[in-house]
Write a protein that holds these residues in place. Structure first.
Motif, PDB file in Angstrom:
ATOM      1  N   PHE A  66       0.835  -1.206   0.000  1.00 36.93           N
ATOM      2  CA  PHE A  66       0.000   0.000   0.000  1.00 36.93           C
ATOM      3  C   PHE A  66       0.873   1.261   0.000  1.00 36.93           C
ATOM      4  N   TYR A  67       1.962   1.227   0.773  1.00 34.86           N
ATOM      5  CA  TYR A  67       2.846   2.395   0.845  1.00 34.86           C
ATOM      6  C   TYR A  67       3.419   2.743  -0.523  1.00 34.86           C
ATOM      7  N   GLY A  68       3.816   1.729  -1.302  1.00 27.51           N
ATOM      8  CA  GLY A  68       4.387   1.984  -2.617  1.00 27.51           C
ATOM      9  C   GLY A  68       3.472   2.810  -3.497  1.00 27.51           C
ATOM     10  N   LYS A  69       2.177   2.519  -3.423  1.00 27.55           N
ATOM     11  CA  LYS A  69       1.196   3.275  -4.222  1.00 27.55           C
ATOM     12  C   LYS A  69       0.802   4.577  -3.537  1.00 27.55           C
ATOM     13  N   ALA A  70       0.692   4.537  -2.225  1.00 27.82           N
ATOM     14  CA  ALA A  70       0.271   5.732  -1.488  1.00 27.82           C
ATOM     15  C   ALA A  70       1.304   6.848  -1.604  1.00 27.82           C
ATOM     16  N   ARG A  71       2.592   6.460  -1.631  1.00 26.52           N
ATOM     17  CA  ARG A  71       3.653   7.464  -1.765  1.00 26.52           C
ATOM     18  C   ARG A  71       3.509   8.218  -3.082  1.00 26.52           C
ATOM     19  N   LEU A  72       3.166   7.506  -4.153  1.00 27.43           N
ATOM     20  CA  LEU A  72       2.955   8.157  -5.444  1.00 27.43           C
ATOM     21  C   LEU A  72       1.759   9.106  -5.393  1.00 27.43           C
ATOM     22  N   ALA A  73       0.734   8.703  -4.641  1.00 32.38           N
ATOM     23  CA  ALA A  73      -0.429   9.575  -4.498  1.00 32.38           C
ATOM     24  C   ALA A  73      -0.063  10.852  -3.748  1.00 32.38           C
ATOM     25  N   LYS A  74       0.750  10.711  -2.709  1.00 36.86           N
ATOM     26  CA  LYS A  74       1.196  11.888  -1.951  1.00 36.86           C
ATOM     27  C   LYS A  74       1.991  12.830  -2.854  1.00 36.86           C
ATOM     28  N   ILE A  75       2.879  12.259  -3.675  1.00 37.95           N
ATOM     29  CA  ILE A  75       3.653  13.078  -4.610  1.00 37.95           C
ATOM     30  C   ILE A  75       2.732  13.806  -5.578  1.00 37.95           C
ATOM     31  N   ALA A  76       1.698  13.094  -6.058  1.00 37.19           N
ATOM     32  CA  ALA A  76       0.751  13.708  -6.993  1.00 37.19           C
ATOM     33  C   ALA A  76       0.008  14.877  -6.345  1.00 37.19           C
ATOM     34  N   PHE A  77      -0.394  14.704  -5.084  1.00 40.75           N
ATOM     35  CA  PHE A  77      -1.048  15.804  -4.368  1.00 40.75           C
ATOM     36  C   PHE A  77      -0.104  16.991  -4.232  1.00 40.75           C
ATOM     37  N   GLN A  78       1.178  16.709  -3.910  1.00 41.21           N
ATOM     38  CA  GLN A  78       2.145  17.781  -3.758  1.00 41.21           C
ATOM     39  C   GLN A  78       2.375  18.497  -5.081  1.00 41.21           C
ATOM     40  N   GLU A  79       2.438  17.730  -6.183  1.00 40.88           N
ATOM     41  CA  GLU A  79       2.626  18.344  -7.494  1.00 40.88           C
ATOM     42  C   GLU A  79       1.450  19.238  -7.851  1.00 40.88           C
ATOM     43  N   ALA A  80       0.244  18.800  -7.497  1.00 43.23           N
ATOM     44  CA  ALA A  80      -0.934  19.620  -7.777  1.00 43.23           C
ATOM     45  C   ALA A  80      -0.871  20.933  -7.006  1.00 43.23           C
ATOM     46  N   ALA A  81      -0.473  20.850  -5.739  1.00 47.11           N
ATOM     47  CA  ALA A  81      -0.340  22.073  -4.932  1.00 47.11           C
ATOM     48  C   ALA A  81       0.760  22.962  -5.483  1.00 47.11           C
ATOM     49  N   ASP A  82       1.875  22.340  -5.902  1.00 46.07           N
ATOM     50  CA  ASP A  82       2.985  23.117  -6.456  1.00 46.07           C
ATOM     51  C   ASP A  82       2.579  23.822  -7.737  1.00 46.07           C
ATOM     52  N   ALA A  83       1.777  23.124  -8.556  1.00 43.22           N
ATOM     53  CA  ALA A  83       1.343  23.732  -9.814  1.00 43.22           C
ATOM     54  C   ALA A  83       0.509  24.971  -9.565  1.00 43.22           C
ATOM     55  N   TYR A  87       1.317  29.997  -9.764  1.00 42.16           N
ATOM     56  CA  TYR A  87       0.595  31.189 -10.211  1.00 42.16           C
ATOM     57  C   TYR A  87       0.712  32.325  -9.209  1.00 42.16           C
ATOM     58  N   SER A  88       1.377  32.049  -8.115  1.00 38.31           N
ATOM     59  CA  SER A  88       1.493  33.055  -7.066  1.00 38.31           C
ATOM     60  C   SER A  88       2.953  33.451  -6.908  1.00 38.31           C
ATOM     61  N   ASP A  89       3.184  34.654  -6.394  1.00 42.00           N
ATOM     62  CA  ASP A  89       4.544  35.085  -6.098  1.00 42.00           C
ATOM     63  C   ASP A  89       5.076  34.424  -4.832  1.00 42.00           C
ATOM     64  N   ASP A  90       4.181  33.821  -4.071  1.00 37.22           N
ATOM     65  CA  ASP A  90       4.576  33.176  -2.833  1.00 37.22           C
ATOM     66  C   ASP A  90       5.215  31.826  -3.135  1.00 37.22           C
ATOM     67  N   VAL A  91       6.426  31.597  -2.648  1.00 39.19           N
ATOM     68  CA  VAL A  91       7.140  30.344  -2.873  1.00 39.19           C
ATOM     69  C   VAL A  91       7.132  29.563  -1.568  1.00 39.19           C
ATOM     70  N   THR A 276       9.383  12.241 -14.663  1.00 34.77           N
ATOM     71  CA  THR A 276       7.924  12.182 -14.630  1.00 34.77           C
ATOM     72  C   THR A 276       7.290  13.516 -14.262  1.00 34.77           C
ATOM     73  N   ARG A 277       8.120  14.508 -13.909  1.00 37.09           N
ATOM     74  CA  ARG A 277       7.558  15.793 -13.511  1.00 37.09           C
ATOM     75  C   ARG A 277       8.469  16.924 -13.947  1.00 37.09           C
ATOM     76  N   LEU A 278       7.881  18.051 -14.234  1.00 38.37           N
ATOM     77  CA  LEU A 278       8.660  19.248 -14.508  1.00 38.37           C
ATOM     78  C   LEU A 278       8.925  19.960 -13.190  1.00 38.37           C
ATOM     79  N   PRO A 279      10.062  20.616 -13.059  1.00 33.59           N
ATOM     80  CA  PRO A 279      10.355  21.285 -11.783  1.00 33.59           C
ATOM     81  C   PRO A 279       9.437  22.474 -11.570  1.00 33.59           C
ATOM     82  N   ASP A 280       8.954  22.640 -10.329  1.00 38.71           N
ATOM     83  CA  ASP A 280       8.104  23.785 -10.042  1.00 38.71           C
ATOM     84  C   ASP A 280       8.973  25.000  -9.751  1.00 38.71           C
TER      85      ASP A 280
END
Length: 302
Positions: A66-83, A87-91, A276-280
């Protein structure tokens, strides 16, 4: 029943921290609240994910899967937040990165400190190690690597080139003679690096026809460049080290560069991120801090 996203993310954090308490402190929660989230997740997926003891946590077989898949989900959530944060000046956010020992000591620790001062809403999780790291498998956002890589903007950015030099102390050369050609190294005690791409007992040189290897031998080998430098300074043998690592020793004449016209080892230093991801935004900014830091000390590297 469908597992809740916040429970999945919390589960990944607990596994990576190895402790309910550490996660609770980081999120300003109580241990009991974290425990309830994990219990709810186990109820939702109808299986035990963690073994709990008073001393440590351990994954069950189902939990590891479960962790192997859940870790990818966590990364996906983080990428969505980063994306969205792009759009903001706040880093803000977290950067998990790994850096080899020599660049960290010479350049990157200071550059990273400057970055953290300039962007106080970014957290940094830093690992310093020369060992090869599987970036995607271990969840790293960024790695600094000294290697032969294709310079592709999709997976890496070349920061600077790094020359390597054969070297020894004047005292060692006085006692053992100075090699005038790479083949003369067979008569010497060489200090061997475990991570030589050509093989631990083979050093790379060049002539008019291109690169070639020379077999060397020695009684001292290590996976750590600093230990090889110290052995060289102790007159124990001849080493093949990054110029940046011995630059100050050369300037002080504690070490002497040998066979410089034959040196065939030069590696690019790259900032590498998962393909698999572009740098934010925050990662792009940090890479630029690193690039400027390297070039401020370019005399060390080539």
């Amino acid at each position: 029943m469908v597992a809740k996203a916040d429970d999945i993310i919390l589960f990944v954090m607990v596994v990576e921290a190895g402790s309910f308490t550490k996660v609770a402190e980081k999120l300003s929660l109580t241990n009991s609240v974290v425990s309830k989230h994990i219990a709810r997740l186990e109820q939702d997926v109808n299986t035990q994910l963690l073994y709990r003891t008073t001393r440590k946590l351990a994954l069950t077989d189902a939990g590891a899967t479960f962790y192997g898949k859940a870790r990818l989900a966590k990364i996906a959530f983080q990428e969505a937040a980063d994306a969205i944060s792009g759009y903001s000046d706040d880093v803000r956010g977290t950067i998990k990165l790994t850096i080899p020992v020599v660049p960290a000591r010479l350049v990157l620790n200071n550059a990273l400190a400057d970055f953290c001062r300039d962007y106080p809403n970014v957290d940094v999780d830093l690992t310093i190690a020369d060992q090869f790291v599987d970036i995607l498998d271990q969840g790293y956002d960024l790695a600094i690597r000294t290697a032969h890589l294709v310079d592709s903007s999709l997976i890496a950015r070349r920061l600077i080139d790094s020359d390597w030099l054969v070297c020894a102390t004047p005292e060692y050369l006085k006692q053992n003679g100075t090699p005038l050609a790479p083949q003369d190294l067979a008569k010497h005690s060489c200090l061997l690096y475990h991570y030589e791409s050509s093989g631990v007992d083979q050093w790379v040189f060049k002539n008019a026809e291109g690169n070639y290897t020379v077999n060397v031998q020695g009684r001292f080998r290590s996976n750590n460049l600093e230990s090889l430098r110290q052995a060289a300074l102790a007159h124990f043998g001849i080493a093949y080290l990054p110029q940046a690592h011995i630059y100050e020793d050369l300037q002080a004449n504690n070490l002497v560069a040998l066979l410089t016209e034959h040196s065939g080892k030069d590696l690019g230093i790259y900032a590498v991120y998962p393909s698999t991801r572009l740098p934010d935004k925050k990662i792009k900014l940090l890479i630029e801090y690193f690039r400027k830091a390297f070039h401020s000390k370019k005399d060390y590297f080539y």
